[in-house]
Design a protein around this motif. Sequence first.
Motif, PDB file in Angstrom:
ATOM      1  N   LEU A   1       1.161  -1.391   0.062  1.00 56.16           N
ATOM      2  CA  LEU A   1       0.156  -0.076   0.118  1.00 56.16           C
ATOM      3  C   LEU A   1       0.449   1.352  -0.267  1.00 56.16           C
ATOM      4  N   THR A   2       2.073   1.851   0.754  1.00 54.48           N
ATOM      5  CA  THR A   2       2.816   2.500   0.393  1.00 54.48           C
ATOM      6  C   THR A   2       3.439   2.308  -0.156  1.00 54.48           C
ATOM      7  N   THR A   3       3.691   1.755  -1.184  1.00 56.90           N
ATOM      8  CA  THR A   3       4.419   1.438  -2.179  1.00 56.90           C
ATOM      9  C   THR A   3       3.644   2.259  -2.695  1.00 56.90           C
ATOM     10  N   THR A   4       2.803   2.087  -3.332  1.00 58.27           N
ATOM     11  CA  THR A   4       1.428   1.950  -4.943  1.00 58.27           C
ATOM     12  C   THR A   4       0.903   3.216  -4.770  1.00 58.27           C
ATOM     13  N   MET A   5       1.067   4.103  -3.688  1.00 52.98           N
ATOM     14  CA  MET A   5       0.695   5.529  -3.105  1.00 52.98           C
ATOM     15  C   MET A   5       1.566   6.165  -3.188  1.00 52.98           C
ATOM     16  N   ALA A   6       2.618   5.739  -2.970  1.00 53.83           N
ATOM     17  CA  ALA A   6       4.274   6.738  -3.407  1.00 53.83           C
ATOM     18  C   ALA A   6       4.468   7.081  -4.790  1.00 53.83           C
TER      19      ALA A   6
END
Length: 269
Positions: free
Chosen positions: A58-63
């Motif tokens: 989730l953190t990666t895709t949002m970034a």
Amino acid sequence: MTNEIRSTFQGHPFHLVSPSPWPILTCVSLLTLTSTGVAFMHNFQGAVNILHLAFIALTTTMAFWFRDVISEGTFLGNHTLAVQKGLNMGIVLFIVSEALFFVAVFWAYFHSALSPTVELGAQWPPMGIEAINAFELPLLNTVLLLASGITITYAHHSIIQGNRGGALYGAVFTLVLAGVFTLFQGVEYAVSSFTISDGTFGSVFYFGTGFHGFHVIIGTIFLGVGFWRLLAYHLTENHHLGLEGGILYWHFVDIVWLVLYLSVYYWGS
């Protein structure tokens, strides 16, 4: 889509979003995060490992998604005045939804605090609970958070006036004050005489202050990205929507803390 292509084929100022994998990947990551979170709470074997992977995903895709939005607004010129108005409306609606969330928190708090039941000892705080002194660490945290609101407002006015140095200094001081506030909030939890398991009072206290602390962390990241974009010369005096959204969010966090302090710490103790 570049400015030349848009001016050739587009008769309106709105941004036609290019195909992107990030929305669907973010949805899948969120679904996995919530599902494994429930599984973890019910002691399913191996759920915690998938939970960590889902959070990382989730953190990666949002970034990556936010990176693309920054590129569209800063380098491709897709954020016209009409698009900025729509984004501003989205930020305002997001803050309104957060405000309604905290309305539910305060509703739960005052439901028990204004008319304590016999099970609570007919008093608030309930019998056996020693509330935190409002004039000790909570008061210091209030001063810190209000000071951070002043420094970020100074940064906002500085960037509007074209004073890049003032904007940078204001943002730095705000981030430092936010970090100290979060640290002291952790200290308060560590030395508190009650936990979230101590009945209604513990539940609503930690739920309200804990979610506010979570919003402070989100707001700190929000302003941290704005500070980085200031350093990278992404923002100008008439185009700084990302930072302005973070500032509005931070003022909302300030207001929620004032209500928390007056109702939970001062009146509730």
